[in-house]
Design a protein around this motif. Structure first.
Motif, mmCIF file in Angstrom:
data_model
loop_
_atom_site.group_PDB
_atom_site.id
_atom_site.type_symbol
_atom_site.label_atom_id
_atom_site.label_comp_id
_atom_site.label_asym_id
_atom_site.label_seq_id
_atom_site.Cartn_x
_atom_site.Cartn_y
_atom_site.Cartn_z
ATOM 1 N N ASN A 119 -16.354 6.485 24.696
ATOM 2 C CA ASN A 119 -16.333 7.590 23.744
ATOM 3 C C ASN A 119 -14.996 8.342 23.800
ATOM 4 O O ASN A 119 -14.432 8.686 22.749
ATOM 5 N N ASP A 122 -12.361 6.182 22.219
ATOM 6 C CA ASP A 122 -12.553 6.199 20.757
ATOM 7 C C ASP A 122 -12.055 7.507 20.144
ATOM 8 O O ASP A 122 -11.422 7.493 19.087
ATOM 9 N N LYS A 123 -12.367 8.649 20.795
ATOM 10 C CA LYS A 123 -11.929 9.942 20.260
ATOM 11 C C LYS A 123 -10.404 10.008 20.137
ATOM 12 O O LYS A 123 -9.879 10.521 19.161
#
Length: 158
Positions: A119, A122-123
């Motif tokens: 995550n 991805d951010k």
């Protein structure tokens, strides 16, 4: 003689920026893991990831795969044993060899940590153009080729 005379183009070189970017991400990730209540270090997560791909790897092979000296790897494994994340088992055919296994608790901790890591990556990547990501990956693969090195030696895991 001033500092610029020693490193006149240092700020224009790619690899020092790569190192800075990774160090920055390491600090960011450590903060996010702590905020999520995950008490694993980056090195512990890497070891759990490797053991989740292939369990029961000899300790010497883990030292090679993780590019750690035997002393620091032994210390890391000891800490992880105390946390019940991994266990050592002496090889039956060669008593000098310790195989390292991930425990159920290690699997559970990894299952909590891996999605958070993905995550966070991805951010950050969402803020970067897809074409730039593709180009960067291509350049990094070229660096691996130019340095005449293989990527992380995961052939042991296959």
């Amino acid at each position: 003689m001033n500092k610029e005379d020693f490193f006149p183009q240092f700020e224009q070189l790619l690899l020092p920026w790569l190192g800075r970017a990774m160090k920055s991400f390491d600090f960011h990730l450590a903060d996010e893991l702590a905020h999520a209540g995950i008490t694993l270090s980056k090195h512990q997560i890497i070891l759990l990831h490797i053991l989740s791909l292939k369990d029961g790897i000899p300790q010497n092979d883990l030292a090679f795969i993780t590019d750690r000296d035997k002393t620091s790897l032994t210390r890391l494994i000891s800490i992880m044993e105390r946390k019940a994340l991994v266990r050592r088992k002496t090889c039956e055919s060669d008593k000098r060899v310790n195989n390292i296994f991930i425990t159920q608790k290690g699997i559970e901790e990894a299952r909590m940590a891996f999605p958070l890591i993905i995550n966070e990556i991805d951010k950050i990547q969402q803020k970067i153009n897809a074409k730039e990501i593709k180009t960067t990956i291509k350049v990094l693969k070229q660096i691996i080729i130019f340095t005449d090195r293989k990527e992380l030696p995961l052939s042991i895991l296959k």
